[in-house]
Write a protein that holds these residues in place. Structure first.
Motif, short mmCIF file in Angstrom:
data_model
loop_
_atom_site.label_atom_id
_atom_site.label_comp_id
_atom_site.label_asym_id
_atom_site.label_seq_id
_atom_site.Cartn_x
_atom_site.Cartn_y
_atom_site.Cartn_z
N MET A 1 -2.94 -8.55 -4.61
CA MET A 1 -3.98 -7.75 -4.02
C MET A 1 -4.19 -8.17 -2.58
SD MET A 1 -7.27 -9.50 -5.80
CE MET A 1 -6.52 -9.23 -7.39
N ARG A 2 -4.86 -7.33 -1.80
CA ARG A 2 -5.18 -7.72 -0.44
C ARG A 2 -6.34 -8.69 -0.49
NH1 ARG A 2 -3.14 -2.67 -0.32
NH2 ARG A 2 -1.57 -2.28 1.26
N ARG A 3 -6.11 -9.89 0.03
CA ARG A 3 -7.04 -10.98 -0.13
C ARG A 3 -7.65 -11.37 1.20
NH1 ARG A 3 -2.59 -11.38 -3.48
NH2 ARG A 3 -2.97 -12.05 -5.62
N PHE A 207 5.69 -8.50 0.87
CA PHE A 207 6.00 -8.02 -0.47
C PHE A 207 4.75 -8.04 -1.37
CE2 PHE A 207 10.25 -9.60 0.88
CZ PHE A 207 10.92 -8.38 0.81
N ASP A 208 3.84 -8.98 -1.14
CA ASP A 208 2.64 -9.05 -1.96
C ASP A 208 1.84 -7.77 -1.87
OD1 ASP A 208 0.58 -10.51 -3.57
OD2 ASP A 208 -0.59 -10.21 -1.75
N GLY A 209 1.64 -7.26 -0.66
CA GLY A 209 0.90 -6.02 -0.51
C GLY A 209 1.62 -4.83 -1.13
N ALA A 210 2.96 -4.81 -0.99
CA ALA A 210 3.73 -3.70 -1.54
C ALA A 210 3.74 -3.72 -3.06
CB ALA A 210 5.17 -3.76 -1.02
N ILE A 211 3.71 -4.91 -3.67
CA ILE A 211 3.82 -5.03 -5.12
C ILE A 211 2.47 -5.03 -5.80
CG2 ILE A 211 4.53 -6.63 -6.97
CD1 ILE A 211 6.85 -7.46 -5.12
N ASP A 212 1.44 -5.62 -5.19
CA ASP A 212 0.16 -5.79 -5.89
C ASP A 212 -1.03 -5.41 -5.03
OD1 ASP A 212 -1.70 -8.38 -7.51
OD2 ASP A 212 -0.92 -6.56 -8.42
N GLY A 213 -0.82 -4.63 -3.97
CA GLY A 213 -1.92 -4.25 -3.10
C GLY A 213 -2.84 -3.24 -3.73
N THR A 214 -4.12 -3.29 -3.31
CA THR A 214 -5.08 -2.29 -3.74
C THR A 214 -5.21 -1.22 -2.67
OG1 THR A 214 -7.02 -3.38 -2.75
CG2 THR A 214 -6.33 -4.12 -4.95
N GLY A 220 -6.29 6.67 3.61
CA GLY A 220 -6.44 7.72 2.62
C GLY A 220 -6.95 7.24 1.28
N GLY A 221 -7.36 5.98 1.19
CA GLY A 221 -7.84 5.45 -0.08
C GLY A 221 -6.78 5.56 -1.15
N THR A 222 -7.18 6.00 -2.35
CA THR A 222 -6.22 6.11 -3.45
C THR A 222 -5.21 7.23 -3.25
OG1 THR A 222 -7.77 7.54 -4.67
CG2 THR A 222 -7.85 5.16 -5.13
N ALA A 223 -5.44 8.10 -2.27
CA ALA A 223 -4.48 9.18 -1.98
C ALA A 223 -3.55 8.82 -0.85
CB ALA A 223 -5.24 10.47 -1.63
N ASP A 224 -3.67 7.60 -0.32
CA ASP A 224 -2.85 7.21 0.82
C ASP A 224 -1.38 7.12 0.41
OD1 ASP A 224 -1.58 5.39 2.91
OD2 ASP A 224 -3.60 5.64 3.71
N PRO A 225 -0.48 7.79 1.12
CA PRO A 225 0.93 7.78 0.72
C PRO A 225 1.61 6.41 0.88
CG PRO A 225 0.65 8.91 2.83
CD PRO A 225 -0.72 8.67 2.27
N SER A 226 1.00 5.49 1.63
CA SER A 226 1.62 4.17 1.80
C SER A 226 1.29 3.22 0.65
CB SER A 226 1.15 3.54 3.12
OG SER A 226 -0.23 3.18 3.04
N TRP A 227 0.40 3.61 -0.23
CA TRP A 227 -0.01 2.74 -1.33
C TRP A 227 1.08 2.71 -2.40
CZ3 TRP A 227 -4.19 3.90 -5.53
CH2 TRP A 227 -4.51 2.72 -6.22
N THR A 228 1.53 1.50 -2.75
CA THR A 228 2.60 1.35 -3.74
C THR A 228 2.25 0.20 -4.68
OG1 THR A 228 3.82 -0.19 -2.31
CG2 THR A 228 4.34 2.16 -2.10
N GLY A 229 3.12 -0.03 -5.64
CA GLY A 229 3.00 -1.21 -6.48
C GLY A 229 2.25 -1.00 -7.78
#
Length: 402
Positions: A1-3, A207-214, A220-229
């Protein structure tokens, strides 16, 4: 997660634990105008204090003034053992600071370590008598002493990474086949495999943000296209998104895990990370898991918290040989606290303490559905552990032995 930023958290922690561990208070010189002024310079370290007539055990207050070109760290030590009884970190030229502690009878000296590498140690001074509330000395910890724990922890992570990759591939295969029910069942074990590696996320870099980021902070919040993992997949699985949307996320997760595994052997692990993570993993769990802030629909934040307990045990296991000589009672107390928290978490499952009930969420109660009693149990257990673990980063702070 983003910490939260690591260095900011460390600074706040050190201010609290220095006082608890060594009985040291540091402040502006105006706080103690009657205290003698002790000079720190390139040519000497506290000569005025060492030259004074031998005194008595008890409370000690010194005003430190750095007249050198460079900042310094000042330690009050026992010359024979090198044990540290008080310290002032980041003493800046022209900015006096106050050192305060309580000493038993014995021989002491001041050691000044400058940022340019110079080290100066004063002659020793003997104090007579005894006092009941004297602080205990802490053995010095050269930075190289953390090398073995870092090696051991990296071996732990290396051994766990193939399991993470296998679990991620199972999740990806479910999504590729369009079997979303199976994907919901396989999501949790894959996510927990990652969460048990809680002390390594700084080594994992982006990689942490890509794999376990919130989704927190994304435009775009939960609709943001960059959100992965994992959390992005969780959101889709428990918010009715179809296989066509989720398939690319599954294959992307596998690629990110593969790339992280390939990168890890060359990634640096800061020796100071492990003592910080021993407290920070559960601090993050309090902020993100127990509150449900990182739950995107699965209701399994308490399972993640339990994985964080396991991750904390793994970190402490690598640090045992350094912690025990410095505080023999700490690890037994922490172990009891971790066991109590584990028991409280097990009681929050559909079949308390039992095996999986076969549901996609493995029988876990969502934080929002906890009873008041359950929440009080968990708050109490986690709060007690954090108080105990808060001493570890300062206990294992690098302190020179010469």
């Amino acid at each position: 997660m983003r910490r939260p930023p690591l260095r900011a958290a460390a600074a706040a922690l050190t201010a609290a634990t220095v006082i608890a561990l060594l009985g040291v208070a540091v402040s502006d010189a105006a706080d103690a105008p009657a205290a003698p002024v002790i000079t720190v310079s390139e040519s000497g370290c506290g000569a005025e204090w060492a030259a004074a007539t031998d005194g008595h055990a008890g409370h000690l207050v010194l005003r430190l003034s750095d007249t050198a070109r460079d900042p310094a760290e000042v330690y009050l030590i026992a010359p024979g053992s090198g044990d540290v009884y008080a310290e002032v970190l980041s003493l800046l030229p022209g900015v006096p600071r106050t050192l305060s502690t309580t000493l038993d009878g014995g021989s002491y000296a001041l050691r000044c370590v400058f940022t340019d590498g110079q080290v100066r140690t004063s002659p020793s001074r003997t104090l007579s008598g005894t006092v009941a509330d004297a602080v205990a000395g802490v053995p010095p910890l050269p930075d190289l002493d953390l090398g073995a724990p870092v090696t051991a922890y990296r071996a732990y992570v290396t051994a766990a990474l193939p399991g993470l990759l296998a679990a991620s591939r199972r999740l990806d295969a479910d999504l590729a086949a369009g079997d979303l029910a199976r994907a919901r069942a396989d999501w949790l074990p894959a996510h927990l495999d990652y969460e048990r590696l809680g002390a390594a996320y700084n080594s994992f870099g982006d990689f942490d943000g890509a794999i376990d980021g919130t989704a927190d902070g994304l435009p775009g919040g939960t609709a943001d296209p960059s959100w992965t993992g994992f959390h992005r997949i969780e959101y889709g699985l428990w918010h009715g998104q179809g296989a066509a949307v989720l398939r690319p996320l599954g294959s992307g997760l596998v690629k990110d895990v593969q790339d992280m595994i390939a990168d890890f052997p060359s990634a640096d692990t800061d020796p100071g990370d492990l003592p910080l993570r021993s407290h920070e993993i559960l601090e993050n769990a309090l902020q993100f898991q127990l509150t449900g802030a990182s739950d995107y629909g699965s209701g399994t934040a308490l399972a993640t918290l339990q994985a964080n307990v396991q991750g904390t045990r793994a970190v402490l296991g690598t640090l045992t040989a350094l912690i025990t000589p410095r505080d023999p009672a700490l690890l037994p107390a922490v172990d009891a606290g971790l066991s109590a928290l584990d028991a409280d978490l097990a009681a929050c499952r559909t079949a308390p303490g039992g095996p999986s009930d076969g549901s996609p969420t493995d029988g876990w109660t969502a934080p929002a559905a906890l009873s008041l009693t359950q929440r009080q149990w968990l708050d109490s257990a986690l709060g007690g552990l954090l108080e105990q673990l808060s001493t570890v980063p300062d206990l294992l702070q690098g302190r020179p032995s010469a």
